[in-house]
Structures are given as C-alpha cells and as structure tokens.
Design a protein around this motif. Structure first.
Motif, PDB file in Angstrom:
ATOM      1  N   TYR A  17       0.821  -1.219   0.000  1.00  0.00           N
ATOM      2  CA  TYR A  17       0.000   0.000   0.000  1.00  0.00           C
ATOM      3  C   TYR A  17       0.850   1.262   0.000  1.00  0.00           C
ATOM      4  O   TYR A  17       0.337   2.366   0.104  1.00  0.00           O
ATOM      5  CB  TYR A  17      -0.932   0.005   1.218  1.00  0.00           C
ATOM      6  CG  TYR A  17      -0.196  -0.276   2.526  1.00  0.00           C
ATOM      7  CD1 TYR A  17       0.597   0.686   3.118  1.00  0.00           C
ATOM      8  CD2 TYR A  17      -0.283  -1.524   3.135  1.00  0.00           C
ATOM      9  CE1 TYR A  17       1.281   0.429   4.283  1.00  0.00           C
ATOM     10  CE2 TYR A  17       0.398  -1.793   4.305  1.00  0.00           C
ATOM     11  CZ  TYR A  17       1.186  -0.813   4.880  1.00  0.00           C
ATOM     12  OH  TYR A  17       1.880  -1.062   6.031  1.00  0.00           O
ATOM     13  N   GLY A  57       9.370   7.257   4.823  1.00  0.00           N
ATOM     14  CA  GLY A  57      10.379   6.222   4.751  1.00  0.00           C
ATOM     15  C   GLY A  57      10.556   5.526   6.114  1.00  0.00           C
ATOM     16  O   GLY A  57       9.730   5.663   6.988  1.00  0.00           O
ATOM     17  N   SER A  84       4.510  -0.439  12.934  1.00  0.00           N
ATOM     18  CA  SER A  84       3.550  -0.913  11.936  1.00  0.00           C
ATOM     19  C   SER A  84       3.638  -2.423  11.815  1.00  0.00           C
ATOM     20  O   SER A  84       4.739  -2.989  11.763  1.00  0.00           O
ATOM     21  CB  SER A  84       3.836  -0.268  10.580  1.00  0.00           C
ATOM     22  OG  SER A  84       3.801   1.129  10.725  1.00  0.00           O
ATOM     23  N   MET A 117      -5.182   4.921   2.301  1.00  0.00           N
ATOM     24  CA  MET A 117      -5.307   6.265   1.718  1.00  0.00           C
ATOM     25  C   MET A 117      -4.719   6.292   0.305  1.00  0.00           C
ATOM     26  O   MET A 117      -3.807   5.518  -0.002  1.00  0.00           O
ATOM     27  CB  MET A 117      -4.534   7.281   2.564  1.00  0.00           C
ATOM     28  CG  MET A 117      -4.971   7.351   4.001  1.00  0.00           C
ATOM     29  SD  MET A 117      -3.872   8.461   4.905  1.00  0.00           S
ATOM     30  CE  MET A 117      -3.830   7.659   6.491  1.00  0.00           C
TER      31      MET A 117
HETATM   32  N1  SAM Z   1       8.223   3.093   7.656  1.00  0.00           N
HETATM   33  C1  SAM Z   1       7.557   3.410   8.853  1.00  0.00           C
HETATM   34  C2  SAM Z   1       6.352   2.527   9.052  1.00  0.00           C
HETATM   35  O1  SAM Z   1       5.981   1.801   8.142  1.00  0.00           O
HETATM   36  O2  SAM Z   1       5.795   2.588  10.148  1.00  0.00           O
HETATM   37  C3  SAM Z   1       7.178   4.872   8.967  1.00  0.00           C
HETATM   38  C4  SAM Z   1       6.674   5.541   7.718  1.00  0.00           C
HETATM   39  S1  SAM Z   1       5.129   4.914   7.136  1.00  0.00           S
HETATM   40  C5  SAM Z   1       4.907   5.905   5.682  1.00  0.00           C
HETATM   41  C6  SAM Z   1       3.999   5.581   8.333  1.00  0.00           C
HETATM   42  C7  SAM Z   1       2.648   4.915   8.404  1.00  0.00           C
HETATM   43  O3  SAM Z   1       1.964   5.132   7.188  1.00  0.00           O
HETATM   44  C8  SAM Z   1       2.701   3.404   8.599  1.00  0.00           C
HETATM   45  O4  SAM Z   1       1.877   3.025   9.672  1.00  0.00           O
HETATM   46  C9  SAM Z   1       2.170   2.853   7.308  1.00  0.00           C
HETATM   47  O5  SAM Z   1       1.522   1.630   7.505  1.00  0.00           O
HETATM   48  C10 SAM Z   1       1.249   3.962   6.865  1.00  0.00           C
HETATM   49  N2  SAM Z   1       0.950   3.985   5.439  1.00  0.00           N
HETATM   50  C11 SAM Z   1       1.798   3.919   4.398  1.00  0.00           C
HETATM   51  N3  SAM Z   1       1.142   3.990   3.227  1.00  0.00           N
HETATM   52  C12 SAM Z   1      -0.169   4.127   3.529  1.00  0.00           C
HETATM   53  C13 SAM Z   1      -1.364   4.271   2.764  1.00  0.00           C
HETATM   54  N4  SAM Z   1      -1.351   4.275   1.431  1.00  0.00           N
HETATM   55  N5  SAM Z   1      -2.540   4.390   3.427  1.00  0.00           N
HETATM   56  C14 SAM Z   1      -2.584   4.382   4.783  1.00  0.00           C
HETATM   57  N6  SAM Z   1      -1.492   4.269   5.560  1.00  0.00           N
HETATM   58  C15 SAM Z   1      -0.294   4.131   4.941  1.00  0.00           C
END
Ligand code: SAM
Ligand code: SF4
Length: 353
Positions: free
Chosen positions: A54, A95, A145, A216
């Motif tokens: 995702y 990231g 996560s 999202m």
């Molecule tokens: N890499 C770390 C992680 O995965 O926790 C921190 C950055 S990540 C972008 C932060 C949060 O955004 C995570 O909980 C991830 O699952 C969520 N996330 C990433 N892409 C997403 C999406 N398309 N829709 C909803 N949540 C998303």
C-alpha cells in the motif's frame, strides 16, 4: 461513532486580501480557520528496507539524491524554530527512519530542544537492537507498523522483513520504556480484513493500542481504490459485536485516531478514518519532508521549500516566516471525497506518514 467532519471550522477565510495580509506575525502557528499547529512530523529519509503493497512498488522506487536530504543540523534548526513558534510535539518518520545512519544522534538533538513529546513511527525491523539507545537519547514513544499476525501474510503485504522480528521489537520497545506502544495496521479488503478480531484480541492480551488505519490514496503505484478500503465504522461494528467498546475520544482532541476502550477494561483500539470521516477540522499537523519541503497537509501538493533558505544564509526569522506562511495557506480540508480530487504527486513514503 461520529460521522462527517468531526469539528466545525471556527471561521472562514477573510475577504479582500491576497491571502497573507492578515496573517499574524507573532503567537502560535495558526491558519485562517483558527487551527493552531503544534505538532511537527519530521521525515528523515524517503528510503526504506520494506516495500509494503500500500506504500511502495516492489521494484523501481527512485529515492532522493543524498545531497538533497536535509542534514541533522538543518533538521534541528527547523525544529528549533518550530519550537519557538509553539510546536510542542514531534514525530520522526519516513520512509523508514531507523535506516538513516546516526538516527539516535538526531533523536538526541531533537529531544534536547525541549518538546513535550518526541515519538517515532517505524516498521519495527531494526528497532529491537536500537530501542534502549533511542530511549536514552530522549525518545518517548514508538508506533510500530504490523499489518498481519500471520507470518506468511505479513511477508505478502510487506514484501520484505519478518513478523517475528517486528514482534520482538515490540517487546524491546516496552522493555526500553517506549510506551504506550501503538501498533499501526493498514487494512486492505480481501487481504487482512479477516484479522480485525485477531488484532482486537492482540490489543486485549498485550495492552498495546492497535490503530486501524484506512487505506489512503498515497501509494506510489496509484493502485488505491475505495473497494480496497475498510472503513473505521466497519472495524468498530465488527469488534463491538464481540467485545463492546466505549469511546474515549475527546471531540476537540487533535489526535487523528478515534479512541475506544473495551468496556470490560481490557485494552484500547484506535480508528484512523482519514478517508471516510475526515478530521481536518481539528488538524494540528505540519510536516517537513526529508528534502526540506514544509507541507501543511498529506494530500496537498503545495510545498514550501525550506532547504534553499537553510543553505542560502536565511535567518531564523526567515524560517519562522516560511513556517507561518505554510500554515496560513492551509486549506480547510483534504478534499479526498470531492469529485475533483487529484491524488498528490508525492506518495506517503516521500512525504512522511
Ligand atoms: N516506515 C515506517 C512505518 O511503516 O511505520 C514509517 C513511515 S510509514 C509511511 C507511516 C505509516 O503510514 C505506517 O503506519 C504505514 O503503515 C502507513 N501507510 C503507508 N502507506 C499508507 C497508505 N497508502 N494508506 C494508509 N497508511 C499508509
Ligand atoms: Fe516502508 Fe513504512 Fe512504506 Fe512500508 S509503510 S514501505 S515500511 S515506509
């Protein structure tokens, strides 16, 4: 469950200005709608060691050139200016923040600025060996996560990394005092939504706050669709049919999660219903991307570049003005549900989630 935008916006845009004439030049960071911004999300890298379906493609993700990434000194300086403007909490993200070399040093620099709260969001693959050092550097809490409690499915969704390593990192985080521990779960229809009750049981058994996040339209591949999204309302209904839930949310609380405790007192969950129940009316967040763009919303393409100021002799007053303008320019809502919504050009891992 609350429906619709949670809190009405306090006042509309002023008339007859170029938009910035009546922007306050002192006091907290406030936007045209009266929303005070006191929470800063710092993305410290756009790189990651996983490739969650995702978020990133399996192959071919391009990353920022190293010279474009803000140095620790630069991140610290923007954070210090933000602190002087009333920002009280910082979340370090990416990231994957723990792949950035020297991250404990950066955490220490941020913590020493005196924020009330310094937290970090991680995929949990590298945390176990770093939790104690991060806590010592001044980190208060982590969100980890974890999208499945079944090893093979975990591997399927996150494509790299191992579930047992992530579960070990949760133990290590608690042992280091990085609590309350929150576990982020992105639900995808047909992929892990049959684990909603397993995650609820996990929250009840461990005392960790499981937060169910709506998918999202921020995946780098542009595969998002409403059909794949599992709404917070559905999660609420499926869990409360088995274990009754009670809302613990304060309607004025800017935190994105609607919090619910199990009525029998055994634990808590959170619902982050960004798409189906936008919480823009209470949004207090401001973001700094790894390459130095200040953003006032995950879903807006408007960026306020701070890197040239940092590298071109800009003063702290210049930085403060940029932050004020970035906040003042914020729109009332993210508009995901508007017919004309265009997904932002940068994806979640490039903005900082
Ligand atoms: N890499 C770390 C992680 O995965 O926790 C921190 C950055 S990540 C972008 C932060 C949060 O955004 C995570 O909980 C991830 O699952 C969520 N996330 C990433 N892409 C997403 C999406 N398309 N829709 C909803 N949540 C998303
Ligand atoms: Fe990496 Fe986090 Fe994106 Fe997964 S959600 S690919 S762990 S940045």
């Amino acid at each position: 469950m609350v429906t619709g935008v949670r809190v009405a916006l306090s006042r509309g845009p002023s008339r007859g200005t170029d938009g910035f004439d009546d922007m306050p030049l002192e006091g907290p960071l406030v936007d045209r709608y009266g929303r005070v911004h006191d929470d800063l999300r710092l993305s410290v890298t756009d790189r990651c060691n996983l490739r969650c379906v995702y978020c990133m493609p399996n192959e071919g993700m391009t990353f920022l050139p190293r010279q474009d990434i803000l140095s620790f000194e630069e991140i610290e300086r923007v954070s210090a200016v933000a602190h002087s403007l009333g920002v009280r909490s910082v979340r370090i993200t990416g990231g994957e923040p723990l792949v950035r070399r020297g991250i404990c040093d950066l955490v220490g620099r941020i913590a020493r600025l005196g924020f009330d709260d310094v937290a970090l969001t991680t995929n949990g693959t590298k945390l176990a060996g770093m939790a104690a050092e991060l806590a010592e550097a001044g980190l208060r809490r982590v969100n980890i996560s974890c999208d499945s409690l079944r090893p093979e499915r975990f591997a399927d969704i996150r494509r790299r990394g191992r579930m047992d390593v992530v579960l070990d990192s949760m133990d290590a985080a608690e042992a280091a005092g990085l609590t309350p521990l929150k576990v982020n779960v992105v639900l995808l229809r047909g992929r892990n939504d049959d684990e909603i009750l397993d995650f609820a049981a996990f929250a009840r058994d461990t005392g960790r706050v499981v937060r169910f996040i709506e998918y999202m339209p921020l995946d780098a591949e542009g595969h998002w669709s409403r059909e794949q999204l599992v709404s917070g309302r559905e999660v609420y209904e499926r869990i409360s049919a088995v274990w009754p839930l009670e809302a613990v949310s304060d309607p004025g609380d800017p935190a994105p999660a609607d919090r619910y405790r199990f009525s029998d007192g055994n634990g808590e969950i959170g619902l982050i219903s960004t798409v189906t129940e936008p919480f823009c009316g209470t949004c207090n967040r401001l973001r700094l991307t790894a390459d130095g763009a200040v953003r006032n919303c995950l879903f807006s393409d408007a960026e306020h570049p701070v890197r040239d100021l940092l590298r071109g002799g800009g003063s702290d007053e210049d930085l403060a003005m940029l932050l004020r303008r970035a906040v003042w320019a914020k729109l009332p809502g993210h508009g995901i549900n508007d017919p004309g919504f265009l997904r932002p050009a940068r994806s979640m891992s490039m903005i900082g989630g």
